[in-house]
Design a protein around this motif. Structure first.
Motif, PDB file in Angstrom:
ATOM      1  N   MET A   1       0.668  -1.204   0.055  1.00 45.29           N
ATOM      2  CA  MET A   1       0.000   0.243  -0.104  1.00 45.29           C
ATOM      3  C   MET A   1       1.065   1.172   0.020  1.00 45.29           C
ATOM      4  SD  MET A   1      -2.869   1.094   2.896  1.00 45.29           S
ATOM      5  CE  MET A   1      -3.918  -0.477   2.554  1.00 45.29           C
ATOM      6  N   ASP A   2       0.652   2.071  -0.690  1.00 42.15           N
ATOM      7  CA  ASP A   2       1.305   3.585  -0.946  1.00 42.15           C
ATOM      8  C   ASP A   2       1.153   4.322   0.452  1.00 42.15           C
ATOM      9  OD1 ASP A   2       2.351   5.908  -1.675  1.00 42.15           O
ATOM     10  OD2 ASP A   2       1.502   5.946  -3.722  1.00 42.15           O
ATOM     11  N   LEU A   3       2.344   4.514   0.918  1.00 39.75           N
ATOM     12  CA  LEU A   3       2.355   5.504   2.250  1.00 39.75           C
ATOM     13  C   LEU A   3       1.874   6.854   2.165  1.00 39.75           C
ATOM     14  CD1 LEU A   3       5.712   4.341   3.827  1.00 39.75           C
ATOM     15  CD2 LEU A   3       3.654   3.529   4.442  1.00 39.75           C
ATOM     16  N   ALA A   4       1.989   7.292   0.766  1.00 43.18           N
ATOM     17  CA  ALA A   4       1.507   8.340   0.334  1.00 43.18           C
ATOM     18  C   ALA A   4       0.093   8.752   0.714  1.00 43.18           C
ATOM     19  CB  ALA A   4       1.972   9.189  -0.799  1.00 43.18           C
ATOM     20  N   LEU A   5      -0.533   7.700   0.007  1.00 39.24           N
ATOM     21  CA  LEU A   5      -2.051   7.599   0.522  1.00 39.24           C
ATOM     22  C   LEU A   5      -2.732   7.474   1.917  1.00 39.24           C
ATOM     23  CD1 LEU A   5      -3.058   4.788  -2.647  1.00 39.24           C
ATOM     24  CD2 LEU A   5      -3.029   7.442  -2.786  1.00 39.24           C
ATOM     25  N   LEU A   6      -1.650   6.656   2.415  1.00 40.44           N
ATOM     26  CA  LEU A   6      -1.937   6.505   4.002  1.00 40.44           C
ATOM     27  C   LEU A   6      -1.899   8.031   4.443  1.00 40.44           C
ATOM     28  CD1 LEU A   6      -0.561   3.095   5.264  1.00 40.44           C
ATOM     29  CD2 LEU A   6      -3.164   3.969   5.164  1.00 40.44           C
ATOM     30  N   ARG A   7      -0.872   8.657   4.465  1.00 44.54           N
ATOM     31  CA  ARG A   7      -0.609   9.869   4.906  1.00 44.54           C
ATOM     32  C   ARG A   7      -1.776  10.887   4.657  1.00 44.54           C
ATOM     33  NH1 ARG A   7       2.419  14.534   3.048  1.00 44.54           N
ATOM     34  NH2 ARG A   7       3.165  15.813   4.838  1.00 44.54           N
ATOM     35  N   THR A   8      -2.046  10.617   3.231  1.00 41.52           N
ATOM     36  CA  THR A   8      -3.354  11.635   2.951  1.00 41.52           C
ATOM     37  C   THR A   8      -4.409  11.197   3.765  1.00 41.52           C
ATOM     38  OG1 THR A   8      -2.347  12.058   0.842  1.00 41.52           O
ATOM     39  CG2 THR A   8      -4.651  12.447   1.241  1.00 41.52           C
ATOM     40  N   PHE A   9      -4.854  10.034   3.860  1.00 43.60           N
ATOM     41  CA  PHE A   9      -5.960   9.511   4.554  1.00 43.60           C
ATOM     42  C   PHE A   9      -6.070   9.963   5.996  1.00 43.60           C
ATOM     43  CE2 PHE A   9      -7.091   6.037   7.665  1.00 43.60           C
ATOM     44  CZ  PHE A   9      -8.559   5.890   7.321  1.00 43.60           C
ATOM     45  N   VAL A  10      -5.139   9.694   6.679  1.00 38.42           N
ATOM     46  CA  VAL A  10      -4.830  10.049   7.954  1.00 38.42           C
ATOM     47  C   VAL A  10      -4.837  11.613   8.154  1.00 38.42           C
ATOM     48  CG1 VAL A  10      -3.220  10.477  10.197  1.00 38.42           C
ATOM     49  CG2 VAL A  10      -3.305   8.169   8.829  1.00 38.42           C
ATOM     50  N   THR A  11      -4.458  12.338   7.499  1.00 37.92           N
ATOM     51  CA  THR A  11      -4.586  13.745   7.516  1.00 37.92           C
ATOM     52  C   THR A  11      -6.185  14.247   7.325  1.00 37.92           C
ATOM     53  OG1 THR A  11      -2.458  14.068   6.444  1.00 37.92           O
ATOM     54  CG2 THR A  11      -3.909  15.872   6.509  1.00 37.92           C
ATOM     55  N   VAL A  12      -6.764  13.564   6.336  1.00 30.79           N
ATOM     56  CA  VAL A  12      -8.483  13.666   6.039  1.00 30.79           C
ATOM     57  C   VAL A  12      -8.974  13.252   7.262  1.00 30.79           C
ATOM     58  CG1 VAL A  12     -10.458  13.219   4.898  1.00 30.79           C
ATOM     59  CG2 VAL A  12      -8.205  13.709   3.796  1.00 30.79           C
ATOM     60  N   HIS A  13      -8.713  12.272   7.995  1.00 28.79           N
ATOM     61  CA  HIS A  13      -9.198  11.717   9.183  1.00 28.79           C
ATOM     62  C   HIS A  13      -9.236  12.718  10.412  1.00 28.79           C
ATOM     63  CE1 HIS A  13      -9.952   9.000  12.771  1.00 28.79           C
ATOM     64  NE2 HIS A  13     -10.609   8.334  11.870  1.00 28.79           N
ATOM     65  N   ARG A  14      -8.049  13.237  10.632  1.00 26.01           N
ATOM     66  CA  ARG A  14      -7.777  14.299  11.495  1.00 26.01           C
ATOM     67  C   ARG A  14      -8.541  15.604  11.209  1.00 26.01           C
ATOM     68  NH1 ARG A  14      -1.413  12.457  12.384  1.00 26.01           N
ATOM     69  NH2 ARG A  14      -1.671  11.240  14.219  1.00 26.01           N
ATOM     70  N   PHE A  48     -14.974   7.250   4.113  1.00 26.10           N
ATOM     71  CA  PHE A  48     -15.448   8.142   4.644  1.00 26.10           C
ATOM     72  C   PHE A  48     -16.835   8.431   3.931  1.00 26.10           C
ATOM     73  CE2 PHE A  48     -10.909   9.591   4.576  1.00 26.10           C
ATOM     74  CZ  PHE A  48     -10.673   9.814   5.771  1.00 26.10           C
ATOM     75  N   LEU A  49     -17.731   9.032   4.889  1.00 22.39           N
ATOM     76  CA  LEU A  49     -19.184   9.545   4.608  1.00 22.39           C
ATOM     77  C   LEU A  49     -19.171  10.932   4.260  1.00 22.39           C
ATOM     78  CD1 LEU A  49     -21.272   7.441   7.022  1.00 22.39           C
ATOM     79  CD2 LEU A  49     -20.648   6.680   4.784  1.00 22.39           C
ATOM     80  N   ARG A  50     -19.718  11.306   2.982  1.00 21.10           N
ATOM     81  CA  ARG A  50     -19.255  12.671   2.626  1.00 21.10           C
ATOM     82  C   ARG A  50     -20.614  13.453   3.177  1.00 21.10           C
ATOM     83  NH1 ARG A  50     -15.908   9.069   0.543  1.00 21.10           N
ATOM     84  NH2 ARG A  50     -14.541   9.958  -0.924  1.00 21.10           N
ATOM     85  N   ARG A  51     -20.288  14.622   3.809  1.00 20.41           N
ATOM     86  CA  ARG A  51     -21.412  15.208   4.534  1.00 20.41           C
ATOM     87  C   ARG A  51     -21.506  16.671   3.758  1.00 20.41           C
ATOM     88  NH1 ARG A  51     -24.121  11.152   6.801  1.00 20.41           N
ATOM     89  NH2 ARG A  51     -22.791  10.088   8.434  1.00 20.41           N
ATOM     90  N   ALA A  52     -22.344  17.532   4.194  1.00 15.38           N
ATOM     91  CA  ALA A  52     -22.531  18.869   3.970  1.00 15.38           C
ATOM     92  C   ALA A  52     -21.303  19.683   4.160  1.00 15.38           C
ATOM     93  CB  ALA A  52     -23.639  19.495   4.087  1.00 15.38           C
ATOM     94  N   ARG A  53     -20.875  19.354   5.201  1.00 14.05           N
ATOM     95  CA  ARG A  53     -19.703  20.243   5.737  1.00 14.05           C
ATOM     96  C   ARG A  53     -18.646  19.170   6.264  1.00 14.05           C
ATOM     97  NH1 ARG A  53     -22.053  24.900  10.034  1.00 14.05           N
ATOM     98  NH2 ARG A  53     -23.181  26.072   8.379  1.00 14.05           N
ATOM     99  N   GLY A  54     -17.724  18.946   5.363  1.00 14.71           N
ATOM    100  CA  GLY A  54     -16.589  17.707   5.722  1.00 14.71           C
ATOM    101  C   GLY A  54     -17.192  16.274   5.586  1.00 14.71           C
ATOM    102  N   VAL A  55     -16.191  15.474   6.179  1.00 15.07           N
ATOM    103  CA  VAL A  55     -16.602  14.057   6.107  1.00 15.07           C
ATOM    104  C   VAL A  55     -16.485  13.291   7.578  1.00 15.07           C
ATOM    105  CG1 VAL A  55     -15.614  14.076   3.900  1.00 15.07           C
ATOM    106  CG2 VAL A  55     -14.077  13.689   5.612  1.00 15.07           C
ATOM    107  N   THR A  56     -17.007  12.264   7.431  1.00 10.73           N
ATOM    108  CA  THR A  56     -17.193  11.521   8.857  1.00 10.73           C
ATOM    109  C   THR A  56     -16.686  10.139   8.367  1.00 10.73           C
ATOM    110  OG1 THR A  56     -19.118  12.580   9.683  1.00 10.73           O
ATOM    111  CG2 THR A  56     -18.654  10.615  10.652  1.00 10.73           C
TER     112      THR A  56
END
Length: 301
Positions: A1-14, A48-56
């Motif tokens: 798995m690409d670490l760059a993808l994981l880094r982006t994922f963790v940043t979005v999650h935070r 992620f679930l896309r919401r009107a304001r951000g993601v969950t």
């Protein structure tokens, strides 16, 4: 798995948002969206679930973040400090509110940086609670001091101390106020005194009025300066009243440069938290600084 993808994922999650994550990563929002979709295709599950304001995050997204984030943080630590532990001087990145960080945290940590045990370099930055927590989540800081307890499991908060808020003014303003020093004083007797604050919204004065007087302040700010140390200087000069942390104005109170206009039975308090990313307290110099600040804070209350 690409670490760059994981880094982006963790940043979005935070960050809780593709847009905020893109700003933190220095990428475009479409690039972040594309990377998350690529990772979701690889895993075969929505993250992620896309919401009107951000993601969950979905359940799978939360689980992946909790597993991946500490390891990604550890990799960042390795790249920042190098592989040679014998020759590398670790750097601690601290963020927090300017006054408390400057008056409390930095003097304590400066003492620790000169310790012969495991010295480290220190870098500090100032900001409000939202800025410091976002920067911590994105990996820009190792520790953050915040008056807001973060939500979620990716940031770990430890209560440091409570600061007491005091209503103060230069002694000349007590003429004609008199009774306000009594616990049951009426806030109306303070209406003619100008207000010095850090923001037009009067965050400190409004909080004090709501807690002590069960009302809103009747006047707007006369002097607005975005630093509590500057607020204190203006109050000493006679500009008006202000609500200040006791630690910041204790010396001025003792010298009678300022006086307390009110002594409530239960003064308003605000809690400071020391916050780290989950998993990073296993890193020795971060753990050491965290423990040192926690110990030092026992004398700040």
């Amino acid at each position: 798995m690409d670490l760059a993808l994981l880094r982006t994922f963790v940043t979005v999650h935070r960050a809780g948002s593709f847009t905020r994550a893109a700003a933190l990563l220095g990428l475009s929002q479409p690039a972040v969206t594309s990377q998350i979709r690529t990772l979701e295709r690889q895993l075969g599950r929505p993250l992620f679930l896309r919401r009107a304001r951000g993601v969950t995050p979905t359940t799978i997204g939360d689980e992946l973040a909790h597993k991946a984030a500490p390891h990604l943080d550890a990799l960042v630590e390795i790249t920042e400090t190098g592989l040679d532990d014998e020759s590398s001087l670790r750097t601690l990145h601290l963020a927090g509110p300017p006054e408390f960080t400057a008056e409390r945290a930095l003097p304590a940590l400066t003492e620790l940086t000169g310790d012969d045990g495991q010295p480290f370099a220190l870098r500090a930055s100032f900001g409000n609670a939202e800025e410091t927590l976002e920067g911590l989540a994105a990996g820009h800081h190792d520790l953050a001091i915040s008056t807001v307890r973060p939500r979620g499991a990716l940031l770990t908060a430890t209560a440091l101390c409570d600061e007491e808020h005091v209503l103060v003014a230069a002694p000349r303003w007590t003429d004609g106020i008199g009774a306000t020093a009594a616990p049951g004083a009426d806030a109306s007797t303070l209406e003619h005194v100008p207000v010095v604050e850090v923001h037009e919204s009067l965050p400190f004065v409004s909080r004090y009025w709501a807690s002590v007087f069960d009302s809103r302040p009747a006047t707007s700010g006369t002097v607005i300066v975005p630093d509590l140390r500057a607020v204190l200087a203006c109050v000493v000069a006679g500009a008006g009243l202000a609500v200040l942390p006791r630690y910041l104005c204790a010396a001025a109170l003792e010298r009678r440069d300022v006086v307390a206009l009110h002594e409530p039975a239960v003064p308003p308090l605000r809690t400071y938290f020391l916050v780290a990313r989950s998993g990073t307290l296993a890193v020795p110099h971060i753990a050491r600084a965290h423990a040192w600040l926690s110990q030092a804070a026992t004398s700040w209350c």
